[in-house]
Enzyme design. Sequence first.
Site, PDB file in Angstrom:
ATOM      1  N   GLU A 157      53.471 -53.130  41.682  1.00  0.00           N
ATOM      2  CA  GLU A 157      52.933 -51.812  42.067  1.00  0.00           C
ATOM      3  C   GLU A 157      51.447 -51.645  41.781  1.00  0.00           C
ATOM      4  O   GLU A 157      51.038 -50.680  41.139  1.00  0.00           O
ATOM      5  CB  GLU A 157      53.761 -50.707  41.382  1.00  0.00           C
ATOM      6  CG  GLU A 157      55.241 -50.818  41.702  1.00  0.00           C
ATOM      7  CD  GLU A 157      56.130 -49.868  40.895  1.00  0.00           C
ATOM      8  OE1 GLU A 157      55.595 -49.093  40.082  1.00  0.00           O
ATOM      9  OE2 GLU A 157      57.356 -49.898  41.081  1.00  0.00           O
ATOM     10  N   GLU A 262      64.626 -53.998  45.488  1.00  0.00           N
ATOM     11  CA  GLU A 262      65.137 -52.851  44.714  1.00  0.00           C
ATOM     12  C   GLU A 262      65.843 -51.870  45.650  1.00  0.00           C
ATOM     13  O   GLU A 262      65.663 -50.660  45.571  1.00  0.00           O
ATOM     14  CB  GLU A 262      63.985 -52.157  43.972  1.00  0.00           C
ATOM     15  CG  GLU A 262      63.176 -53.097  43.091  1.00  0.00           C
ATOM     16  CD  GLU A 262      62.172 -52.400  42.179  1.00  0.00           C
ATOM     17  OE1 GLU A 262      62.205 -51.169  42.058  1.00  0.00           O
ATOM     18  OE2 GLU A 262      61.346 -53.117  41.581  1.00  0.00           O
TER      19      GLU A 262
END
Length: 373
Positions: A157, A262
Amino acid sequence: MMTFQSVILAALGTGALLAPLHAQTTLKDAYRDSFRIGAALGRQFYSGNDPAGAALVAAQFDSITPENDLKWEHVHPTPQGFNFDPADRYVEFGEKNHMFIVGHCLVWHSQTPRWVFQDDQGKEVGRDELLRRMHDHIAAVVGRYKGRINGWDVVNEALNEDGTLRRSPWQRIIGDDYIAKAFEYAHEADPKAELYYNEYSIENEPKRKGCVELIRKLLAAGIPVKAVGMQGHYNMEWPGVDQVDATIAAFAALGVKVNITELDIDVLPRVRPGNTADVNARAEATAAANPYTAGLPPEKQRALADRYAALFQVFLKHRDAITRVTFWGVTDKGSWLNNWPMRGRTNYPLLFDREGKPKPAFDAVIAVAKSAR
Ligand code: G3I
């Protein structure tokens, strides 16, 4: 007379996790010729606290990711102190079940203790010291599981929604090359491990473009990025399957593999603008935001199954690029989406219900694999 079902029930010691007989095909078998099917595991699955859950994971999945236990704050909470016990159990569980074992995650702006960026007086450290700390952390953690953890989310991220680099302490103190350095250190610690860049919302064009550019530069500099992880924290409307399709194609065109890392689908009302999976995002808890406490209505259950089927059709289309599809959790009960962006909601984002039974979405995902044969 003992039926087949009762024999299995007796063997498992519980009926809670038994798939109905029509759903005997497992996820990992259905997709064996296409990509691995993984699950993110909370500690209960490998600590011995949830044997039925562990049996479900062993039966259905051929890859695992630790939901929390390899994050910096858990594995390396103090400057001298590593806490490897839970991660050791995690890796042993994966080895025992012959799974592809993922490490998550080495360098992230979140869940990193404050001391990492500070000296003894609480003053911010400089570039060289932070690089040294990053190096030593990666060398210790990746080194401990060398040859056992098969792939690492090296940087997690790092991008803003507009595709620019997030101004995290890593970026601010070290500079933009912190990402390349993290990959270099991980490669040095285990040259055979696959190394990944992991990100959410890259289905949106500005962030996708920034991510493509980031990966292109890393590859041009000889950094061994094996795959991009598209996290896949989705909801019922976003992203469109065309966005998912275009995103996988964009990374495949760069010559890297794609992992869906995810995956889950939030079925509850949207309480925040945008489509972030930012763990720090919070919203006020209201009854209207939690409408399905007594169960997901059948039409919503059906819509979720259709949504999963549409996504897996896209994943199968790109089976040459995709090496793994990992769900962020195992059953609806354990999903982080029950507690984000507010605590205490009843969400239904996964393929197994709160008792560990397969949902219509499970059958839909299996059916997509079968229809492709
Ligand atoms: O371990 C403590 C426990 O001792 C305590 O009793 C409990 C009380 O709240 O908290 C426990 O820690 C929590 C941990 O999950 C384990 O349950 C943390 O507060 C909580 O912040 C943490 O949330 C995790 C979150 O990342 C932050 O690390 C979620 O489980 C996890 O699903 C989520 O995963 C992230 C990925 O790593 C990166 N991408 C987005 C994804 C979803 O946010």
